[in-house]
Structures are given as C-alpha cells and as structure tokens.
Design an enzyme around this catalytic site. Structure first.
Site, PDB file in Angstrom:
ATOM      1  N   ASP A   1      36.850  25.537 -17.449  1.00  0.00           N
ATOM      2  CA  ASP A   1      37.366  25.865 -18.758  1.00  0.00           C
ATOM      3  C   ASP A   1      36.885  25.181 -20.056  1.00  0.00           C
ATOM      4  OD1 ASP A   1      38.192  23.114 -18.416  1.00  0.00           O
ATOM      5  OD2 ASP A   1      40.344  23.527 -18.822  1.00  0.00           O
ATOM      6  N   GLU A   2      35.829  24.306 -19.775  1.00  0.00           N
ATOM      7  CA  GLU A   2      35.305  23.506 -20.934  1.00  0.00           C
ATOM      8  C   GLU A   2      34.461  24.603 -21.679  1.00  0.00           C
ATOM      9  OE1 GLU A   2      34.092  19.665 -20.149  1.00  0.00           O
ATOM     10  OE2 GLU A   2      35.260  19.349 -18.643  1.00  0.00           O
TER      11      GLU A   2
END
Ligand code: NAD
Ligand code: TYD
Length: 350
Positions: free
Chosen positions: A132-133
């Site tokens: 998700d980064e």
C-alpha cells in the site's frame, strides 16, 4: 503437474505463501526461487522442505540470463512474485539495490514469462505482490482504494510503484494475464527483526531500548501474515485478469500505542511487573520522509471474493509474541553476524 515459481519464498511473507501452496495444493509443483539475501532464510521452511511438491532454487532475479534459462527449463504455469528488497530504512541508505531487485528483477521475470508464454497468455498468470506504500501517505482521514493515485515517497515505495506499473504495462501492451495486490503492513512468525514489531519484541525481551521514530504518532494498518497469504491464495485463483486488490485488516495503530500494547503483553508473558517494559521506549530521530498514515479499504476484496481477516489484532499479536518467545534459536540466528552491524549503523547515533 502445473509448476508455479514463487519468488522470495524464503522471506517473511513468501515463506507463508509457499507453505500454504505446498500444503493446500498437491496439484501444483512449487519452485521457491530466492537469492537468500540477509532476509531470506531456509529455516523458515524446515517443516515443508521434504514435501514432494516443493523445490528450492537459489538464484538472483537481477540475473536476466539465469532467469530466462530457468523459465525455459521449468516452463512454469504461473509466477507469484514476492522477491524484493523490503525495508524502507535500508532503501534510504541504498536506493540502487532497490531499483535493481524490485524494478529490474521484476522486469526480468516479466520478460522471461513473456518469452515462454507468448501467444498463450490466457493459460498463464503473473501475480505481483505489492504494498500500500505505493499510494503515498494519508492525512487524518480517508483510506487507500484501488483507484487512489500512486504517490510514493520512499525509495522502497518508488521502486514498488515502478514494478507495479511495469506489470500493468505487460498486461496492457502484450496481453499478459497479470494480477496485483497491494497490502498493508504485515506481522507474524518469521518476521525479520528490522521491522517495527519483531524488532520491538526482540529488544523488549533483551531489556534493550525500543526505538520509536519521532513522536510515535505515525499510523500503520496491521495485518496478520497468514491472512495476507490466504488472500494471495484466493486472489491467485479467483481474480479476473488485469485486476488489482487492496488487502488490509481495518486495523490502524499509532506506533506508540502499538509499542505500549506490546510492552504490556510482554510484561505479562515474561512475568515482569506492569509498566516495566514500557520504560524501554526511547524516542529517536525520525525517519527521513516518514509517511504519516496508511489505511487500506479492502471492500473490493471482501465484496468480490469474500475475504475478511480471520483474527483480531490482539489474537494475532498474542500468537506472534508466543512464536518469538518459543523460537529463540531462530531469533538468535538471524540477529547474529551482519544484523549487529546493521543495528549499529541504523540506531547507534540516532
Ligand atoms: P522480506 O524482505 O522478508 O523477503 C524478501 C525475500 O526476497 C527474501 O527471501 C530475499 O532473499 C528475497 N530476495 C531479495 N532480493 C532477491 C533477488 N534479487 N533475487 C531473488 N530473491 C531475492 O520481504 P517480505 O516482508 O516477506 O515481503 C515480500 C513481498 O511482499 C515484497 O515484495 C514486499 O514488497 C511485499 N509486501 C510486504 C509487506 C510487509 O509488511 N512486509 C506488506 C505489503 C507488501
Ligand atoms: P516498518 O516496520 O519499518 O514498516 P514500514 O516503514 O514499511 O511501514 O515501520 C513501521 C512503523 O514503525 C513506521 O512508522 C516506522 C516506525 N518504526 C519505528 O518507530 N522504530 C523502528 O525501529 C522501526 C524499524 C520503525
């Protein structure tokens, strides 16, 4: 028998994915392709190493000729790609290593797959396991969905964003069957103690300072690694081609609250008086470019494929702490040698 190459299978998440596929799918032959960097450890797979549908191959995904030969020889049905340099702090020190493995390594795998699968892409699948980064950072509100624009900040997340783009480009340009999942922070057994949760457990156990970056106000959304591996198994089998799924447990914690909870769990398990371990909490210089908050909206995965996490955070954390207390030898092995140097360079002057 259908062969699946799982890259990075000797790492933290990869070992859980390999174990799950070997145990649940006798119809597949699983080839674990891993370079065995500092983060890769065959001890993570001791319980399945002799299974007839499992094989380990040591190799570097940056080595294009090696990868192409392996694909020609093994003719894999599918690839589940987890091999990566995965630690943000290390990416700040050495970004190029992250470009090499995460970007070039991914493109090498895509090229090798393209070479042997062309004209029959619909019979094969390339699954990229991502983070998700890539979406960057959130303020106090909102969540990442599959349509959130990419806005990576660290060299790690920039390299993962780039590899996601390449995977999608091979779908759009050549018609390769690809799927991508972007997951929030994992925790659980076999987690290398450079990441927050295992590092804190290790330090608390040893009565060593627990370094908390900045004021400990950054927020991460934690998911038990087994739930991630289960989601990967499901997405691999059920997702339509070209799809992306976000994976997360709706489980946001401020770092300082999480560390305080861990301290109290360890007080209880180690027979310390309540509050004793919390004295080890030490605020240190913040990480450069530190993303404030990550939070995943996993509604699409829930609605389309029926996935939800199987444990609460409290249950998962208990299991994890127990595992680390029961596996001292594993922890001692991975924290001897190079780890000491790494720890010094990251934390001595912080
Ligand atoms: P890890 O660092 O524990 O393991 C990475 C594995 O890849 C190791 O076994 C290592 O030996 C191998 N590897 C590294 N470079 C290689 C190379 N050049 N060739 C072959 N193998 C190589 O990582 P992890 O935490 O298990 O993460 C696995 C994947 O999941 C990564 O792609 C990561 O970006 C992604 N991910 C991780 C998290 C998390 O919280 N850890 C969350 C979301 C996504
Ligand atoms: P980490 O486990 O490195 O995962 P990521 O950076 O990929 O989210 O870090 C989780 C959070 O904990 C992040 O906000 C940085 C912070 N952190 C500390 O406060 N101290 C530490 O020693 C480490 C490794 C991380």
């Amino acid at each position: 028998m259908k062969k699946i190459i799982i890259t990075g299978g000797a790492g933290f998440i990869g070992s859980h994915v390999v174990r799950r596929f070997v145990k649940n799918h006798p119809e597949y032959h699983i080839i674990n392709l891993d370079k065995l960097t500092y983060a890769g450890n065959l001890a993570n797979l001791k319980d399945i190493e002799n299974e007839p549908n499992y094989q380990f191959v040591k190799g570097d995904i940056v080595d294009a000729a090696f990868i192409q030969n392996l694909f020609e020889q093994e003719q894999p049905y599918a690839v589940i790609h987890l091999a990566a340099e995965s630690h943000v702090d290390r990416s700040i020190v050495n970004p190029l290593e992250f470009v090499m493995t995460n970007v070039i390594g991914t493109v090498n795998l895509l090229n090798a797959a393209r070479h042997i699968w062309k004209d029959k892409y619909n019979e094969h699948r390339f699954y990229h396991v991502s983070t998700d980064e890539v979406y960057g950072t959130l303020g106090e509100d909102g969540m990442f969905t599959e349509t959130t624009a990419y806005d990576p900040h660290s060299p790690y997340s920039a390299s993962k964003a780039s590899s996601d783009h390449f995977v999608r480009a091979y779908h759009d340009t050549y018609g390769m069957d690809v799927v991508i999942s972007n997951c929030s922070n994992n925790y659980g057994s076999f987690h290398f103690p450079e990441k927050l949760i295992p590092l804190a457990i290790h330090n608390i156990k040893q009565n060593k300072a627990v370094p908390v970056y900045g004021k400990g106000e950054n927020i991460r959304d934690w998911l038990w690694v087994e739930d991630h591996a289960r989601a990967i198994e499901l997405i691999f089998h059920e997702a339509k081609t070209g799809t992306t799924y976000n994976i997360g447990g709706h489980n946001e914690w401020k770092n300082i609250d999480l560390i305080t909870l861990l301290c109290s769990i360890l007080d209880r398990k180690l027979g310390r008086t309540e509050g004793e371990s919390a004295k080890l909490i030490t605020f240190v210089t913040d990480r450069a470019g530190h993303d404030l908050r990550y939070a995943i909206d996993a509604t699409k995965l829930k609605n389309e494929l029926g996935w939800t996490p199987s444990v609460t955070f409290e249950e998962g954390l208990e299991k994890t702490v127990d595992w680390f207390l029961q596996n001292e030898e594993w922890l001692n092995d991975v924290t001897s040698g190079n780890y000491q140097q790494y720890y010094q360079s990251q934390y001595a002057n912080r």
